[in-house]
Scaffold this active site. Sequence first.
Site, mmCIF file in Angstrom:
data_model
loop_
_atom_site.group_PDB
_atom_site.id
_atom_site.type_symbol
_atom_site.label_atom_id
_atom_site.label_comp_id
_atom_site.label_asym_id
_atom_site.label_seq_id
_atom_site.Cartn_x
_atom_site.Cartn_y
_atom_site.Cartn_z
ATOM 1 N N ALA A 188 -0.721 0.565 6.276
ATOM 2 C CA ALA A 188 -1.115 0.213 7.680
ATOM 3 C C ALA A 188 -2.519 -1.142 7.310
ATOM 4 C CB ALA A 188 -1.596 0.695 8.627
ATOM 5 N N ASP A 189 -1.970 -2.478 7.791
ATOM 6 C CA ASP A 189 -2.826 -3.463 7.500
ATOM 7 C C ASP A 189 -3.330 -4.361 8.825
ATOM 8 O OD1 ASP A 189 -4.771 -4.310 4.839
ATOM 9 O OD2 ASP A 189 -3.460 -6.300 6.295
ATOM 10 N N THR A 190 -4.026 -4.052 9.336
ATOM 11 C CA THR A 190 -4.116 -5.902 9.782
ATOM 12 C C THR A 190 -5.147 -6.839 9.672
ATOM 13 O OG1 THR A 190 -4.194 -3.423 11.491
ATOM 14 C CG2 THR A 190 -5.879 -5.112 12.151
ATOM 15 N N LYS A 196 0.547 -1.585 -0.290
ATOM 16 C CA LYS A 196 -0.126 0.152 0.102
ATOM 17 C C LYS A 196 0.743 1.257 0.162
ATOM 18 C CE LYS A 196 -3.470 -1.446 2.364
ATOM 19 N NZ LYS A 196 -4.500 -2.589 3.625
#
Length: 202
Positions: free
Chosen positions: A71-73, A57
């Site tokens: 960010a990624d969760t 991203k």
Amino acid sequence: MAEPRPRLILASASPRRLDLLASAGLVPDAVEPTDIDESEIPGELPGPLARRLALEKAAAHPDGDAFVLAADTVVGVGRRILPKAETEAQARACLALLSGRNHRVYTGIALRTPDGELTAKLVETKVKFKRLSAPELESYIASGEWRGKAGGYGIQGRAGAYVISLIGSYTGVVGLPIHETVNLLAGRGYPVLDVQNETKTP
């Protein structure tokens, strides 16, 4: 004459991440999510997936003159990756799996500097849910808070009442581990203290 402050772009559409940045006195100059394929690679584990997607991203954002934060969760139970729930059936399946057991929440954060350097960090948090009764599960499904959430829940809402224990970063479970994010920005040359001083309330 002082050089202009570099721009900060949040490459995420999540209002929770924007709120978490603001809580640390950081207001991005723009919120411009990048659109990438978030499919997992066969055999990929939850932690590496969160880190890879955050990096992709940040790398995919077209603005080359700014600091780009992404960010990624990902929620994982063992090697299993839980989806970002989009249907009631998905949310029910996630919550039934999480009920009464431990799981891990992985949030990858990535930063691209104006000179193109990419840096990433993975933050892992262990969470344990209480055993959910059928009425509790149905009440949460009816709330709609699960929609679009990794693992089918948002800890900052009603699901917070289901958490018996949390070891790690609460803000990481919400979607942006703020301690690690501020350190990453400062370590790569973003003027964190200057921006915080600009945005502090009287």
